[in-house]
Scaffold this motif. Structure first.
Motif, mmCIF file in Angstrom:
data_model
loop_
_atom_site.group_PDB
_atom_site.id
_atom_site.type_symbol
_atom_site.label_atom_id
_atom_site.label_comp_id
_atom_site.label_asym_id
_atom_site.label_seq_id
_atom_site.Cartn_x
_atom_site.Cartn_y
_atom_site.Cartn_z
ATOM 1 N N ALA A 186 14.201 -31.110 47.071
ATOM 2 C CA ALA A 186 15.149 -30.418 48.149
ATOM 3 C C ALA A 186 14.908 -31.209 48.693
ATOM 4 O O ALA A 186 15.828 -31.043 50.067
ATOM 5 N N GLN A 187 13.955 -32.611 49.079
ATOM 6 C CA GLN A 187 14.069 -33.599 49.819
ATOM 7 C C GLN A 187 15.500 -34.340 50.262
ATOM 8 O O GLN A 187 15.928 -34.774 50.549
ATOM 9 N N TRP B 31 19.158 -27.701 46.210
ATOM 10 C CA TRP B 31 18.608 -27.135 45.321
ATOM 11 C C TRP B 31 18.628 -25.981 44.944
ATOM 12 O O TRP B 31 17.801 -25.685 43.709
ATOM 13 N N ASP B 32 17.986 -24.647 45.943
ATOM 14 C CA ASP B 32 18.634 -23.650 44.805
ATOM 15 C C ASP B 32 19.254 -23.080 43.482
ATOM 16 O O ASP B 32 19.672 -22.116 42.545
ATOM 17 N N LYS B 33 20.699 -24.193 43.791
ATOM 18 C CA LYS B 33 21.601 -24.122 42.166
ATOM 19 C C LYS B 33 21.498 -24.702 41.261
ATOM 20 O O LYS B 33 21.718 -24.430 40.489
ATOM 21 N N LYS C 153 17.643 -26.131 36.158
ATOM 22 C CA LYS C 153 17.648 -27.855 35.232
ATOM 23 C C LYS C 153 16.250 -28.659 35.476
ATOM 24 O O LYS C 153 15.560 -29.060 34.804
ATOM 25 N N LEU C 154 15.463 -28.186 36.326
ATOM 26 C CA LEU C 154 14.292 -28.129 36.520
ATOM 27 C C LEU C 154 13.781 -27.227 35.379
ATOM 28 O O LEU C 154 12.545 -27.976 35.017
ATOM 29 N N ALA C 155 13.794 -26.225 35.794
ATOM 30 C CA ALA C 155 12.932 -25.052 34.591
ATOM 31 C C ALA C 155 12.999 -25.395 33.551
ATOM 32 O O ALA C 155 12.417 -25.933 32.470
#
Length: 92
Positions: free
Chosen positions: A34-35, A41-43, A47-49
């Motif tokens: 998010a930084q 970031w929410d879209k 990818k993080l998951a």
């Protein structure tokens, strides 16, 4: 009378709640992302998951995806290279 004992665990204690353990890992990753990209970031949360699901766990020596599905998922690089897995080959 029946010899049944009730054991309680704390609902939001990170060591006993699987969801809270994942959140403990996910929160710093979201903060970093998010930084760098505050508007998108929410879209990109999938990818993080995927990164968490394909990271090798220190305790088990396996990825969470392997523990659940019995195989590691194919990533973008696997698709580009075109490497096939034994599971993907049809049985004759």
């Amino acid at each position: 009378m029946l010899g049944i004992e009730q054991n309680l665990t704390a609902n939001y204690h990170s060591q006993s709640n699987t969801t809270e353990r994942v959140n403990r890992t996910l929160k710093p990753l979201i903060a970093i992302y998010a930084q760098q990209r505050p508007n998108s970031w929410d879209k990109e949360i999938q990818k993080l998951a995927f990164a968490i699901r394909t990271a090798v766990n220190d305790t088990t020596g396996e990825t969470p995806a392997f523990m659940v599905f019995g195989r590691d998922p194919r990533g973008p690089l696997d698709l580009l290279i075109g490497e096939t897995t034994e599971e993907a080959q049809p049985d004759n």
